[in-house]
Write a protein that holds these residues in place. Structure first.
Motif, short mmCIF file in Angstrom:
data_model
loop_
_atom_site.label_atom_id
_atom_site.label_comp_id
_atom_site.label_asym_id
_atom_site.label_seq_id
_atom_site.Cartn_x
_atom_site.Cartn_y
_atom_site.Cartn_z
N THR A 24 47.38 82.69 118.34
CA THR A 24 48.66 81.38 118.04
C THR A 24 48.74 81.74 119.44
OG1 THR A 24 49.76 82.86 116.41
CG2 THR A 24 51.09 80.78 117.27
N LEU A 25 48.64 80.06 120.05
CA LEU A 25 49.08 79.96 121.10
C LEU A 25 50.61 78.94 121.46
CD1 LEU A 25 45.73 77.22 121.73
CD2 LEU A 25 46.12 79.86 123.22
N TYR A 26 51.36 79.27 122.34
CA TYR A 26 52.66 79.05 122.67
C TYR A 26 52.64 78.41 123.68
CZ TYR A 26 53.85 82.71 119.04
OH TYR A 26 53.83 83.20 117.40
N VAL A 27 53.52 77.07 124.50
CA VAL A 27 54.46 76.99 125.06
C VAL A 27 55.42 77.69 125.22
CG1 VAL A 27 54.38 75.04 126.59
CG2 VAL A 27 52.52 75.06 125.06
N GLU A 28 56.08 78.17 127.25
CA GLU A 28 56.79 78.43 126.92
C GLU A 28 57.56 77.40 127.98
OE1 GLU A 28 59.29 82.11 129.58
OE2 GLU A 28 56.77 82.00 129.91
N ILE A 29 59.06 76.76 127.48
CA ILE A 29 59.29 75.57 127.74
C ILE A 29 60.61 76.25 129.05
CG2 ILE A 29 60.76 74.00 127.55
CD1 ILE A 29 58.02 73.40 127.00
N VAL A 30 61.55 75.14 129.25
CA VAL A 30 62.71 75.95 130.33
C VAL A 30 63.25 74.05 130.20
CG1 VAL A 30 63.79 75.96 132.54
CG2 VAL A 30 61.70 76.98 131.91
N VAL A 31 64.59 74.76 129.42
CA VAL A 31 65.12 73.64 128.77
C VAL A 31 66.49 73.34 130.02
CG1 VAL A 31 66.64 72.45 127.31
CG2 VAL A 31 64.38 73.37 126.63
N ILE A 32 66.61 72.51 131.10
CA ILE A 32 67.78 72.43 131.85
C ILE A 32 68.86 71.63 131.54
CG2 ILE A 32 67.90 71.53 134.45
CD1 ILE A 32 64.89 71.81 134.66
N PHE A 33 69.39 72.15 131.28
CA PHE A 33 70.98 71.27 131.16
C PHE A 33 72.38 71.77 131.65
CE2 PHE A 33 75.17 71.03 128.65
CZ PHE A 33 75.39 70.29 128.20
N LYS A 34 72.54 70.83 133.10
CA LYS A 34 73.79 71.27 133.62
C LYS A 34 73.64 71.31 134.38
CE LYS A 34 77.19 68.86 130.73
NZ LYS A 34 78.53 69.10 130.03
N SER A 35 72.95 71.94 135.13
CA SER A 35 71.66 72.83 135.94
C SER A 35 71.90 74.59 135.92
CB SER A 35 73.58 73.40 136.70
OG SER A 35 73.25 71.80 138.26
N LYS A 78 54.85 77.39 119.67
CA LYS A 78 54.27 76.97 119.08
C LYS A 78 53.59 75.94 119.50
CE LYS A 78 53.88 80.30 114.62
NZ LYS A 78 53.65 79.89 113.67
N LYS A 79 52.06 75.75 120.21
CA LYS A 79 51.47 75.05 120.78
C LYS A 79 51.18 73.50 119.55
CE LYS A 79 47.51 73.58 123.52
NZ LYS A 79 46.54 73.69 124.88
N ALA A 80 51.22 74.36 118.45
CA ALA A 80 50.47 73.31 117.59
C ALA A 80 52.18 72.42 116.81
CB ALA A 80 49.97 73.40 115.83
N SER A 81 52.92 73.16 117.40
CA SER A 81 54.09 72.33 116.89
C SER A 81 54.72 71.57 118.31
CB SER A 81 55.65 73.45 116.72
OG SER A 81 54.90 74.09 115.25
N LEU A 82 54.29 71.39 119.28
CA LEU A 82 55.42 70.38 120.76
C LEU A 82 55.40 70.02 119.88
CD1 LEU A 82 55.25 71.60 123.68
CD2 LEU A 82 53.20 70.36 124.01
N PHE A 83 55.00 68.55 119.27
CA PHE A 83 55.41 67.22 119.20
C PHE A 83 56.60 67.69 118.42
CE2 PHE A 83 53.75 69.68 114.93
CZ PHE A 83 54.10 68.59 114.02
N ASP A 84 56.94 68.51 117.65
CA ASP A 84 57.76 68.76 117.05
C ASP A 84 58.88 69.71 117.95
OD1 ASP A 84 60.25 67.80 115.08
OD2 ASP A 84 59.18 69.33 113.36
N LEU A 85 59.27 69.17 119.23
CA LEU A 85 59.61 70.11 120.26
C LEU A 85 61.40 69.73 119.89
CD1 LEU A 85 60.16 71.95 123.00
CD2 LEU A 85 59.35 70.49 124.33
N LYS A 86 61.71 68.56 119.84
CA LYS A 86 62.75 67.69 119.38
C LYS A 86 63.77 68.75 118.62
CE LYS A 86 65.90 64.65 117.28
NZ LYS A 86 65.64 63.52 116.39
N LYS A 87 63.33 69.53 117.25
CA LYS A 87 63.63 69.92 116.47
C LYS A 87 64.48 71.49 116.80
CE LYS A 87 62.20 69.68 112.20
NZ LYS A 87 61.43 68.92 111.02
N GLU A 88 63.01 72.08 117.14
CA GLU A 88 63.59 73.26 118.31
C GLU A 88 64.37 73.58 119.00
OE1 GLU A 88 61.49 76.59 117.70
OE2 GLU A 88 60.80 74.89 115.61
N ILE A 89 64.49 72.24 120.09
CA ILE A 89 65.52 72.50 120.72
C ILE A 89 66.93 72.51 120.18
CG2 ILE A 89 66.47 70.74 123.00
CD1 ILE A 89 63.46 70.56 124.02
N LEU A 90 67.25 71.12 119.27
CA LEU A 90 68.58 71.40 118.84
C LEU A 90 69.17 72.82 117.91
CD1 LEU A 90 68.41 67.64 118.28
CD2 LEU A 90 68.56 68.59 120.39
N ARG A 91 68.41 72.91 117.38
CA ARG A 91 68.00 74.16 116.67
C ARG A 91 68.48 75.37 117.15
NH1 ARG A 91 63.20 75.64 114.24
NH2 ARG A 91 63.77 74.32 112.62
#
Length: 636
Positions: free
Chosen positions: A135-146, A154-167
């Motif tokens: 399984t391919l994954y993308v490692e993301i850093v979310v920067i919020f107030k420093s 999952k790379k296949a779910s990158l289009f739906d990243l909004k849902k993962e971040i908010l969850r």
């Protein structure tokens, strides 16, 4: 994004305070250093200067790919009223960070659209490799107030990243979903580190892209497995010395050791398309003799602390199959490999015992159920399984033929310093088998080149020496001899004491005993032999006719076509015979059913024993009896 030269730059365009000569040199050096930087982990920041203002105001933008940015500079010129940078400005980026409002923005044809209250940066791409899939994954850093918040999707779910971040981060908010999706596509497209980080989530043999073979284990930084290889040569030498002293039957210990080494070598047999040692090693001995202690030392040798190699026999057949598949590169253990007595236990045991022996014997595991309940293809199995039991009771001869049986005597294992040392210090067994696996890795080219020739040579030796009526027997013996040859090279390299020729003849001697046992080890054959032995030696006191049986103290009697025997007496003589021969067979309900199917034991309405209908003058008055086919016993 690029620097753009603008003609007729004046103080009305951008006003800056006069820089000193030293400051100008520092800025120029910093820009040059920025351009030459190759590996920048965090996003770098630069300033965008708003036009048509006299005070300096800055908006921070994120640069995800510095190597794609061309920084063009021109000589500075002085205007009449102020110092300016001639021709130095830049286009407004598509996405930028508004530091004043704390928002990620999009430049939509000059109109600012709020996208989110956070930014994202891609750290790297990951590939999680499991036994049967990756399984391919993308490692993301979310920067919020420093604050940098890590997230793996999952790379296949990158289009739906909004849902993962908010969850995961409820403090984050997305103002415009479409713009946010475009933003993620933008930063992924500009991500320049295309070297995927591979992480393996299983242990065992694995073929690298270089075609080399490696044993994945926890000692490797990018592996998460239940096995770890470690230890020293001296610890491995100490293990071998101690292990060969824990029993008064060293030839049987040798077979157990070589089988354990085979379990880690089976991978190379599979590559070469050779059957190898397609048998369960059945370790049989009475209770309390230490057989399980020996088996656990071997089967848990390279496992991490807390991991167990014991297959749970109360699991379902499907669960046992999965456990075997996931343990195909290590030595597995099935403890108490025999039925527990009642009819339902016997039936369950028979199904599971048959499944395990067939998997090992045939080298195949039934495929799992796929989508729409369609079965997937069968999977290959390699490796070894040690089974232990007080007695051997597999019910079907075909199951016996898929086993290599080692019968240890009641006092064979020495509960002494050697055994207790191996039990207390698990590092010794780990070091020994780790060294063996490392040796296989190091010499894999020679092993793959010589293995087939070596196996065929010893197979021809076996065919000449043994009359082989059973499948797998010659292949099994040839594998023991081949592993012995490789092990002797291993011992020479590390200066271990090992007599190859003595081991060679010990293997042949054990093979001869194994063949004789297989010839007589059919459960039905054992029962027949036990009855014959009791009649020949008068262990059963049988009357010539029914009348004598009714008036005198006999164990049974003959008819024209039957042998009638009191149930307790028949079961007693079978138990005595199997103990005398060290077979350990139990006269179970399943075995009685098998005898009935072979027309050896009479059965009626599902019953194999009957109540004697006439009254006897002696005790027991009306005993339970077995009716045995006389011709099947006396004409055998």
């Amino acid at each position: 994004m690029k620097w753009k030269k603008v003609e007729n730059v004046s103080a009305e365009t951008v006003h800056v305070e006069k820089a000193t000569t030293d400051e100008t040199a520092q800025y120029t050096t910093a820009l040059a250093r920025l351009r030459n930087e190759k590996n920048v982990s965090p996003p770098c920041k630069y300033f965008y200067f708003n036009k048509s203002i006299t005070a300096l105001a800055a908006t921070v933008c994120q640069l995800n790919n510095l190597e794609d940015v061309e920084i063009l500079t021109s000589p500075q010129t002085r205007s009449a009223d102020s110092d300016t940078f001639e021709g130095l400005t830049m286009e407004k980026p598509l996405f930028f960070w508004d530091n004043f409002h704390g928002k990620l923005c999009k430049n939509d044809d000059g109109k600012v659209v709020y996208v989110a209250n956070f930014e994202c940066a891609i750290v790297n791409e990951l590939e999680d490799v499991e036994r049967e899939q990756s399984t391919l994954y993308v490692e993301i850093v979310v920067i919020f107030k420093s604050e940098q918040l890590s997230l793996k999707v999952k790379k296949a779910s990158l289009f739906d990243l909004k849902k993962e971040i908010l969850r995961n981060f409820p403090q984050c908010f997305v103002y415009d979903t479409n713009c946010f999706q475009e933003y993620i596509a933008n930063i992924y497209g500009n991500f320049n580190n295309k070297n995927t980080v591979v992480f393996y989530r299983f242990g065992g043999w694995y073929e690298l892209s270089s075609k080399k073979h490696i044993f994945l284990n926890n000692a490797l930084s990018n592996v998460s497995a239940k096995v770890t290889l470690s230890g020293t040569t001296e610890e491995a030498r100490q293990f071998l010395t101690l292990f060969m002293q824990i029993s008064s039957e060293p030839s049987k210990l040798l077979m157990i050791l070589l089988y354990s080494l085979w379990a880690y070598t089976a991978y190379f047999y599979e590559i070469c398309g050779i059957d190898g040692l397609r048998s369960v090693l059945y370790l049989s001995a009475p209770t309390g003799t230490g057989k399980t202690s020996v088996a656990k030392i071997l089967s848990s040798a390279i496992l991490n602390n807390g991991e167990k190699s014991v297959l749970r026999f109360d699991d379902t057949v499907a669960s046992l199959e999965e456990s075997l598949f996931n343990s195909r590169d290590i030595l597995a253990l099935v403890d108490d490999f025999y039925a527990k007595g009642n009819k339902f236990d016997d039936q369950s045991f028979k199904a599971k015992a048959s499944a395990i022996t067939r998997i090992v014997g045939d080298g195949m595991i039934k495929g799992k159920m796929g989508a729409n309940r369609k079965p997937l293809p069968d999977r290959k199995y390699r490796g070894g399984v040690i089974a232990t039991g007080e007695f051997i009771d597999l019910n079907t001869h075909s199951s016996y033929l898929r086993c290599w049986i080692v019968n240890l005597g009641a006092n064979s294992i020495n509960f002494s310093y050697e055994l207790s040392t191996l039990q207390r210090n698990s590092n010794l067994a780990r070091a020994f088998f780790s060294l063996w696996i490392w040796w296989l890795e190091k010499n894999q080219d020679d092993i793959l080149r010589l293995l087939k020739t070596q196996q065929e040579f010893y197979f021809s030796v076996c065919r000449k020496k043994f009359i082989d009526p059973y499948p797998r027997f010659s292949s099994n013996v040839a594998t023991f001899l081949t592993i012995n040859q490789f092990f002797s090279q291993f011992c020479r390299e590390y200066d271990f004491s090992y007599d190859t020729n003595q081991a060679y003849y010990a293997i042949l001697s054990e093979a001869e005993a194994q063949l004789q046992m297989l010839r007589q080890f059919s459960p039905i054959k054992i029962v027949i032999k036990a009855i014959q032995d009791s009649i020949d030696n008068a262990y059963l006191n049988l009357a010539e006719n029914e009348n004598d049986f009714c008036t005198n103290n006999y164990d049974g009697f003959f008819t024209s076509d039957k042998i009638i025997v009191i149930t307790a007496k028949l079961e007693e003589i079978i138990e005595k015979y199997t103990n005398k021969m060290n077979f350990g067979l139990k006269f179970t309900a399943a075995l009685k059913e098998e005898l009935a199917r072979k027309n050896i034991l009479e059965e009626k309405n599902g019953e194999t024993n009957f109540k004697f209908t006439k009254a006897r003058l002696v005790s027991p008055k009306r005993p339970r009896i077995y009716k045995i086919n006389k011709g099947a016993i006396l004409n055998e």
